[in-house]
Enzyme design. Structure first.
Site, PDB file in Angstrom:
ATOM      1  N   CYS A   1       5.814  43.933 -45.076  1.00 44.61           N
ATOM      2  CA  CYS A   1       6.108  43.389 -46.861  1.00 44.61           C
ATOM      3  C   CYS A   1       6.655  42.376 -47.129  1.00 44.61           C
ATOM      4  O   CYS A   1       6.307  42.113 -47.658  1.00 44.61           O
ATOM      5  CB  CYS A   1       5.687  45.007 -47.445  1.00 44.61           C
ATOM      6  SG  CYS A   1       4.396  46.253 -46.841  1.00 44.61           S
TER       7      CYS A   1
ATOM      8  N   HIS B   1      21.946  40.764 -37.388  1.00 43.82           N
ATOM      9  CA  HIS B   1      20.842  41.502 -38.500  1.00 43.82           C
ATOM     10  C   HIS B   1      20.211  42.029 -38.472  1.00 43.82           C
ATOM     11  O   HIS B   1      19.758  43.234 -38.925  1.00 43.82           O
ATOM     12  CB  HIS B   1      20.462  39.215 -38.668  1.00 43.82           C
ATOM     13  CG  HIS B   1      19.171  39.558 -39.772  1.00 43.82           C
ATOM     14  ND1 HIS B   1      19.446  39.520 -41.086  1.00 43.82           N
ATOM     15  CD2 HIS B   1      17.996  39.527 -39.220  1.00 43.82           C
ATOM     16  CE1 HIS B   1      17.877  39.139 -41.561  1.00 43.82           C
ATOM     17  NE2 HIS B   1      17.464  40.053 -40.712  1.00 43.82           N
TER      18      HIS B   1
END
Lengths: 464, 283
Positions: free
Chosen positions: A50, A101
């Site tokens: 999302c 990351h």
């Protein structure tokens, strides 16, 4: 490894942009194949949540600008969205930065709700999908495995998750601010997906007793309704049930809003000002934004809920965050060292094997020339011989590994292993070691799907 | 001791209590009590609010007593006395609620209203005291007491409505600034406002009925009473709350629009103290 990452996330990209670049689960396989089929893409994995859309790819090109341009143009072409619309929100990372990351993402350190744990499952699903599509191989599989290990360590070794509030908790918090006691509140669930269920579960455990579930596939609505202790209704009947509902959780896969202002107006007249709490956790959104402007209607989308959750968790997890960051750094360093020593591994294996073979040969000769000797004495001699062989190769092994890590880091992963070449020459390994390297590179990665690759305990508390 | 000095001390206590309750709004949101939370979760500042409020209420009673002793009249024989009783009524209404539910934000607003009443009374502390014996009649005292009691309940309803609108705006604006966590739930505010009006309206009706009964029993010229602005405002307020209850109970209305009726009541009801009343003179 020419690893490249292109993506956008909740940090900069608004939901209006993110929903344009989202991808439903059932389309993930074809999206991966489309990306993997592009020229110059060796391996690929896609992480859609999302909050983020991220492409991890191992490319032929070593030039970061070309890599960025290629992946950006793929995003635009695949999602049919003009580049200027999303380019300002994109980030690009390569090699070490990309690996770091992903470790942070899997640890929940990059999540809006710091420490949320659902992301770990989403990273695992991304790897599984990439493996099933044949798009992940010798570089991306270990990369994702390392991220999963890192995420798991952060979950088990830090208290970061304890400071987090889930979307469901935030929804309950807001519902309580509207309705006070939730015992008499009536909930309507649109969409029988996992997100709906998780949020609805939080509401039910907070006292909501009356739950209706509507889904395009009625059977799924029935299953979810049974799990929640509610009742399933036909999907077409949901508008009339909006008249009596207090809380609506919407998380369907519909590409366009299913609840619009126009549709809601006559329903709201019948409600006579009774507050209506709409929770839209779908991406793309299910409920038109203009609905939120109507009196007595409280509309919260995924971003709004996450902000509420993040605000609730603020300040609770600072120490845990520092600890989690150091775990992510440690795991990334370990992974990068593993990747960089990978190219000298065959040389080292051959060296160790050769030393072991020499020791065994000498032991065999010694055995034939020695007179009767007890088993215990023979064992002592054999151990000493093997230790000697190990000791002989220890220093070259360490030196070669260090050289591999340092040279690779300095050269940006371009292989410059002069010592490895020297070792091949000195120890006569060249002819035998080289085929090993080639063989391994040429072979398809036959590894089990991720569940076996990294043993993950089932998530005890999966939060959104 | 001069009752005005005691009233000043009462005002100080009420202000301190309001500040303690109001401090919750400016402290860490996580310290604010959640709906249904027990006393254990109340922030420290709010815990001082109740003792200060109770002390203020006791002192307020002393002020009323001292006034009665000094004037040998009912407290309603002067504007000062009426306002002191009004302040006391508002404080008592909130104190009663405070023992049932912990709503410090509502306490801050309600007690502030009591402070305003008391301050206004202190401004008029040197005002005239009615010499007529009419005001000492029990029916008149009951008429004023019922009206003042109803206005105290309407003040609480108005405070709830104000907080409802504020909370509703917070929720609509998705303000993650935590103010919404410090304010009571919308349903609680709506229910409290409704109950305050449900008890306040019969009290006002009783007060008005006693007034009418007094006018007709005493044989005074009734036209003058009916045309008195105070009487007119009283009936406007009565009608307004009739509309509120009808909309809520008969038509089933809920939500923000209903709260605006209560806010209108909060603006109109104080007019009862402000408008000149030829037949309600303290002379």
């Amino acid at each position: 490894m020419n690893l490249a990452l292109v993506g956008l996330s909740h940090h900069h990209a608004p939901i209006e942009v993110r929903e344009k670049l989202s991808c439903p689960d059932h389309m993930l396989g074809s999206a991966l194949q489309a990306l993997h089929a592009r020229q110059g893409v060796r391996e690929a994995a896609l992480l859609f949540t999302c909050n983020r859309t991220e492409i991890y790819a191992v490319l032929d090109t070593v030039d970061p600008d070309s890599a960025f341009a290629a992946l950006r143009s793929h995003l635009s072409a695949y999602h049919n969205v003009p580049e200027p619309l999303f380019s300002p929100y994109l980030y690009f990372k390569s090699r070490d930065e990309a690996a770091r990351h992903l470790a942070r993402v899997a640890s929940g350190l990059d999540s809006l709700v710091l420490g949320e744990t659902q992301i770990l499952g989403q990273v695992r699903n991304a790897l599984r999908a990439a493996q099933q599509a044949g798009a992940a191989g010798r570089d991306l599989i270990p990369l994702f495995e390392h991220a999963l290990t890192c995420g798991k360590r952060v979950q088990t070794e830090t208290t970061l998750r304890q400071g987090s509030l889930s979307i469901g908790t935030a929804a309950v918090d807001l519902a309580t601010r509207i309705f006070g006691d939730l015992t008499d509140a009536r909930a309507l669930i649109l969409g029988a997906g996992k997100m709906s269920e998780l949020t609805a579960n939080d509401l039910v455990s907070s006292g909501v007793k009356f739950v209706l579930v509507a889904n395009r596939t009625y059977e799924k609505a029935v299953e979810l309704a049974e799990r929640l202790g509610g009742k399933a209704i036909q999907y077409d009947a949901f508008p009339e049930n909006l008249v009596t509902a207090d809380i609506v959780i919407s998380s369907t896969a519909a590409p366009h809003p299913i609840v619009t202002r126009e549709m809601l107006q006559p329903i709201l007249r019948k409600r006579k000002g009774k507050p209506l709490f709409l929770i839209d956790i779908a991406v793309p959104r299910d409920i038109e934004a203009a609905v939120g402007d109507i009196d007595n209607v409280f509309l919260y989308n995924i971003d709004d809920l996450q902000e509420v959750a993040a605000e609730g968790a603020k300040g609770r997890a600072e120490r845990a965050q520092t600890q989690a960051e150091s775990i992510a750094d440690e795991e990334t360093t370990r992974f990068l060292a593993r990747i960089r020593t990978r190219s000298v591994t065959p040389v080292l294996a051959r060296l160790r094997s050769q030393a072991g073979k020499a020791a065994n040969d000498r032991l065999a000769v010694l055995r034939s020339r020695l007179g009767p000797i007890s088993d215990r004495d023979w064992e002592i001699i054999a151990v000493q011989f093997r230790s000697l062989a190990d000791e002989m190769v220890l220093a070259p092994t360490l030196r070669l590994k260090r050289e591999a890590v340092e040279a690779s880091a300095a050269a940006g992963d371009a292989p410059q292993y002069e010592l490895a070449d020297a070792a091949r020459e000195l120890f006569g390994l060249a002819e035998e070691a080289q085929p090993l390297l080639e063989d391994r590179a040429a072979q398809p990665v036959a590894r089990p799907i991720v569940e076996d690759a990294v043993t993950l305990e089932p998530l005890q508390e999966v939060k959104l | 001791m001069n009752s005005a000095i005691l009233a000043g001390a009462t005002l100080f206590l009420y202000m301190a209590a309001a500040a303690c309750y109001g401090a919750v709004l400016f402290l860490d949101a996580r310290a604010a009590p959640s709906p249904g939370a027990g006393a254990g979760s109340a922030p420290r500042a709010a815990r001082f609010g109740r003792p200060l409020l109770l002390l203020g209420i006791l002192l307020n009673i002393v002020v009323i007593g001292a006034l009665c002793i000094a004037t040998h009249r009912s407290p309603f024989a002067s504007e000062y006395g009426t306002l002191v009783v009004s302040a006391w009524a508002i404080a008592v209404v909130y104190a009663g609620l405070d023992f049932r539910a912990k709503l410090p934000a509502l306490g801050a607003v309600s007690i502030l209203a009591a402070c305003l009443m008391l301050f206004w009374g202190l401004v008029h502390s040197r005002g005239p005291v009615a010499e007529t014996r009419l005001l000492s009649q029990r029916i008149v005292s009951l008429h004023v007491l019922a009206t003042v009691g109803s206005l105290a309940l309407f003040a609480l309803a108005g405070a709830c409505a104000g907080l409802y609108i504020l909370q509703s705006r917070q929720l609509k604006s998705h303000g993650a600034g935590n103010l919404f966590r410090k304010l009571p739930p919308l349903a609680t505010l709506d229910s409290l406002a409704y109950h305050a009006v449900a008890y306040g309206l019969p009290l006002l009706t009783l007060g008005l009925s006693l007034g009418i009964l007094y006018v007709y029993r005493s044989g005074l010229p009734s036209n003058a009473w009916w045309l008195d602005p105070k009487t007119i405002v009283s009936f406007v307020v009565w009608l307004l709350y009739i509309v509120y209850l009808s909309a809520r109970l008969a038509a089933g209305w809920r939500g923000v629009r209903l709260q605006y009726i209560l806010l209108a009541g909060l603006v109109i009801a104080p007019m009862l103290y402000l408008v000149p009343g030829p037949t309600h003179q303290f002379r």
